[in-house]
Design an enzyme around this catalytic site. Structure first.
Site, mmCIF file in Angstrom:
data_model
loop_
_atom_site.group_PDB
_atom_site.id
_atom_site.type_symbol
_atom_site.label_atom_id
_atom_site.label_comp_id
_atom_site.label_asym_id
_atom_site.label_seq_id
_atom_site.Cartn_x
_atom_site.Cartn_y
_atom_site.Cartn_z
ATOM 1 N N LYS A 43 0.775 -1.049 0.027
ATOM 2 C CA LYS A 43 -0.050 -0.030 0.020
ATOM 3 C C LYS A 43 0.935 1.067 0.067
ATOM 4 O O LYS A 43 0.594 2.315 -0.602
ATOM 5 C CB LYS A 43 -0.950 0.163 1.310
ATOM 6 C CG LYS A 43 -2.131 -0.882 1.056
ATOM 7 C CD LYS A 43 -2.956 -0.736 2.315
ATOM 8 C CE LYS A 43 -4.131 -1.903 2.331
ATOM 9 N NZ LYS A 43 -5.171 -1.561 1.294
ATOM 10 N N SER A 65 -9.193 -2.222 6.556
ATOM 11 C CA SER A 65 -10.006 -2.771 7.639
ATOM 12 C C SER A 65 -9.378 -2.844 8.791
ATOM 13 O O SER A 65 -9.944 -2.946 9.978
ATOM 14 C CB SER A 65 -10.864 -3.975 7.226
ATOM 15 O OG SER A 65 -10.029 -5.236 7.011
ATOM 16 N N HIS A 88 -13.509 3.043 5.087
ATOM 17 C CA HIS A 88 -13.833 1.580 5.094
ATOM 18 C C HIS A 88 -15.235 1.028 4.999
ATOM 19 O O HIS A 88 -16.158 1.553 5.852
ATOM 20 C CB HIS A 88 -13.485 0.881 6.581
ATOM 21 C CG HIS A 88 -13.611 -0.431 6.756
ATOM 22 N ND1 HIS A 88 -13.773 -1.038 8.098
ATOM 23 C CD2 HIS A 88 -13.496 -1.513 6.022
ATOM 24 C CE1 HIS A 88 -14.089 -2.163 7.784
ATOM 25 N NE2 HIS A 88 -13.617 -2.715 6.822
ATOM 26 N N GLU A 100 -16.748 3.667 7.862
ATOM 27 C CA GLU A 100 -15.964 4.191 8.619
ATOM 28 C C GLU A 100 -14.995 5.296 7.998
ATOM 29 O O GLU A 100 -14.224 4.592 7.266
ATOM 30 C CB GLU A 100 -15.208 3.183 9.451
ATOM 31 C CG GLU A 100 -16.114 2.215 10.469
ATOM 32 C CD GLU A 100 -15.395 1.040 11.209
ATOM 33 O OE1 GLU A 100 -15.703 0.667 12.126
ATOM 34 O OE2 GLU A 100 -14.306 0.426 10.469
ATOM 35 N N ASN A 138 -14.329 -3.467 13.527
ATOM 36 C CA ASN A 138 -13.328 -4.697 13.862
ATOM 37 C C ASN A 138 -12.597 -4.780 15.190
ATOM 38 O O ASN A 138 -12.471 -5.802 15.741
ATOM 39 C CB ASN A 138 -12.308 -4.501 12.620
ATOM 40 C CG ASN A 138 -12.987 -5.302 11.497
ATOM 41 O OD1 ASN A 138 -14.033 -5.953 11.423
ATOM 42 N ND2 ASN A 138 -12.556 -4.955 10.166
#
Length: 243
Positions: A43, A65, A88, A100, A138
């Site tokens: 990323k 996430s 998210h 989110e 999460n």
């Protein structure tokens, strides 16, 4: 959606592997939403390349996430960090309303407000979160799934996965039990998230690795997508527990 509507929608999408498509000379972009593999180094390399291609006002938004948005933003210029957020979405995206929005210590409130407005425009409920492990959902969900797996490891429930799931469906009103949900998410995905959290926060007792999760991933029993996890699966239909 009719076939005609689907074709019209696809006609609005341009597929490309050319990073130059993001450049101002190609028309530029208001927001880039990244949803590549959950690997921080990959990323960061992506954002490093993208930063040099996009207009200074383009907002970067990661669909991660579990990874730190701030760690990804460290790969771009200080100016770009002011326009870098997490965004998210939840699967299946076409059905789940929640998004989110993750803010870092560097992000400008103008960029945050723009992304919140974007979510409203696409009929989603945006919740603003701090850049903490797992954000909101999460951070609550994964330890809950871990507790269910550790109950299996200890043999706390004689009926195994089926009874654990029944307890949370009938006793807590959940639409599906934790082990059913773990299979649906993907056991390798859950292990990947936990590996990252445990490595970064080794002293946090909330982050632990169930033995049964390690064994299932090692055996290739990754859940619904491969037909076997805590349950057997036939496509999207759950079968009996694996014994």
């Amino acid at each position: 959606m009719t076939p005609e509507d689907a074709e019209a929608m696809l006609g609005k999408i341009i597929f490309t592997k050319d990073m130059d498509a993001f450049s101002p000379s190609a028309g530029g972009t208001d927001i880039v939403i990244e949803a590549i593999i959950e690997d921080l180094d990959i990323k960061k390399n992506f954002y490093r390349d993208l930063d040099s291609q996009c207009h200074s006002q383009t907002i970067f938004a990661s669909n991660t996430s579990s990874l730190s948005v701030g760690d990804m933003a460290a790969a771009v210029s200080s100016e770009r960090r002011q326009r870098f957020v997490g965004i998210h979405f939840f699967n299946p995206v076409q059905m789940m309303k929640l998004v989110e929005i993750v803010r870092t210590s560097d992000v400008d409130i103008e960029a945050v407000n723009a992304v919140m407005q974007f979510c409203e425009n696409i009929d989603r409920k945006a919740v603003l979160c701090a850049d903490t492990p797992g954000f909101v959902v999460n951070r609550l969900l994964v330890p809950f799934l871990v507790q269910a797996m550790e109950m299996l490891d200890r043999g706390d429930v004689a009926g195994g996965p089926r009874d654990i799931d029944a307890c949370m469906k009938l006793g807590a009103g959940h639409p599906m039990g934790p082990l059913h949900l773990a299979d649906y998410i993907g056991l390798d995905t859950l292990k990947f998230i936990l590996d990252g959290w445990i490595a970064r926060y080794p002293d946090n007792s909330n982050f632990s690795m169930p033995d049964c999760l390690v064994e299932k991933v090692k055996s290739g029993h990754l859940g619904r997508k491969v037909g076997k996890g805590f349950y057997y699966w036939n496509g999207g239909k759950r079968g009996d527990p694996v014994v």
